[in-house]
Scaffold this motif. Sequence first.
Motif, short mmCIF file in Angstrom:
data_model
loop_
_atom_site.label_atom_id
_atom_site.label_comp_id
_atom_site.label_asym_id
_atom_site.label_seq_id
_atom_site.Cartn_x
_atom_site.Cartn_y
_atom_site.Cartn_z
N THR A 188 10.70 20.73 -29.36
CA THR A 188 9.77 20.72 -28.22
C THR A 188 10.17 19.66 -27.21
O THR A 188 10.15 19.90 -25.99
CB THR A 188 8.33 20.47 -28.71
N ALA A 189 10.53 18.48 -27.68
CA ALA A 189 10.95 17.40 -26.78
C ALA A 189 12.20 17.79 -26.01
O ALA A 189 12.32 17.49 -24.81
CB ALA A 189 11.17 16.12 -27.57
N ILE A 190 13.15 18.44 -26.66
CA ILE A 190 14.37 18.88 -25.98
C ILE A 190 14.03 19.88 -24.88
O ILE A 190 14.56 19.80 -23.76
CB ILE A 190 15.38 19.47 -26.98
N VAL A 191 13.14 20.81 -25.17
CA VAL A 191 12.72 21.78 -24.16
C VAL A 191 12.09 21.08 -22.96
O VAL A 191 12.36 21.42 -21.80
CB VAL A 191 11.76 22.82 -24.77
N ILE A 192 11.25 20.08 -23.22
CA ILE A 192 10.62 19.31 -22.13
C ILE A 192 11.69 18.63 -21.28
O ILE A 192 11.65 18.69 -20.04
CB ILE A 192 9.63 18.28 -22.70
#
Length: 490
Positions: free
Chosen positions: A158-162
């Motif tokens: 999720t953090a990478i997508v953000i």
Amino acid sequence: MKLPRRAFLHLAAGAAALPAVSRIAGAQNQPAQTVRPLAERLAAYADGLRYDDLDTATIERVKTHVIDTIGCGIGAFDKRPVGICRDVALATGGNATIIGTDRRTTPDLAAFANGAAFRYFDFNDTYTGRFSVHPSDHIAACLAVAEAERASAQDLITAIVIAYEVTCRLVDALDITARGWDPPVMSLPAVALAAGKLMKLNPDRLTQAVNLAVNDHIPMAQTRVQTLSDWKGFADAEAARNAVFAALLARGGLTGPAPIFEGQSGFFKQVSGPAEVDVNSFGRRGVPFLTHRCALKPYPAVIYTQTAIVAGIEVAREVGSLDRIAAIEIATTSRGYQRTGSEPEKWSPKTRETADHSLPYITARAMFDGDITNESFAPDMFGDPKILAFMQKISVREDPDLTARIGAAVPTRVTAILADGQRVSREVDYAPGFAERPMNRSEVERKFRGNVGKRWSQQRTDANLQALWALDQTDDLSVLLGRLSMQAKP
């Protein structure tokens, strides 16, 4: 002194009217609707995105980019500049792994050292909007903070997508390079938000992380002009280090200058110029993420040369003997010309970094060798007298029609003019690995194996690929990263 009664009454009436006049004037000057500062809107977006909002294709895409990025980093592990960064990082202990080793440092220094390795060959992914960036530079920071925080694999993804989404959307909205600033500017808020998300910061502290990251760390574009230095590949790693540190400070309660974008001396005023950023259009459940518009590079060179390589190889194949060529005309976009063909240093590169940003060198080398690899940028290759002589036949110019196509496309046209006057030309918009020509799993693995080379046995490479493809099911990131050590047992 006494005032006459009439004068006193006139002044009193005027004074009484002032508050009403001020209220009216103030109301007229107020915007019809107050828009929250951009840092707050970005923080709300990062806070609100959940793993459950990601579709299967996006999760697969993240794993693809993680595998590609780690392969690039392992390939560059033993390069001198990468080793310098690693040694500096390992002078301090911590809880974030330096990839390729079994040792750890602080998350900000791990973000820097791993980011330097990931980017060194200029082989990791790219996104092209108003200009080009490498969103996978952010993966180093996300891995480091996720490990240090003992975050789940789902939180990491999720953090990478953000990080990808914020960077790519800001690139679409703000052309900071036109004012002489370096693309890692966009990494500052993106990594601050991704790191803060992994630290589980609330929206207010996420906002402060953005404020702190942006205010003091704006890099200059001198990094990417004239003779390029080692820093060309490390500027984004440094942005990530600063952004992670900003998130740590924000977690402790430190506040930063605000409003960082809209302020009197803020980002819009000083760096980018006026801009509108519609955070409501960012990827979310039901709205595609820009991760899917990022390209994996087939060749280790700046994005603006990828299509030139394909076109040059095709032209050379048709021409046959390159001795027949009297001149080469390369038409590119405005950004391609600015970054790879506008300076005399690009016709006589003295460093690897200049060579991998030289459109004439890369096209010439591709035409002679039929490929561009990491070995194409060894000193004896870019100093080859035969290539340097051939490069004097090459001219580069901007074609406004190609510039108008820029976006996902990075168009280039290579035209060979033969001694008898015949012209052989090829124009290419998309190289293999671009969003319009995505790599499948086997192609991603082939590139990964090429980067890893003989550093691991085939058995270890197979096992590591299997583990990385299962990233979303990983229970312990430290174990996964530990398996990537050069010293680890099969």
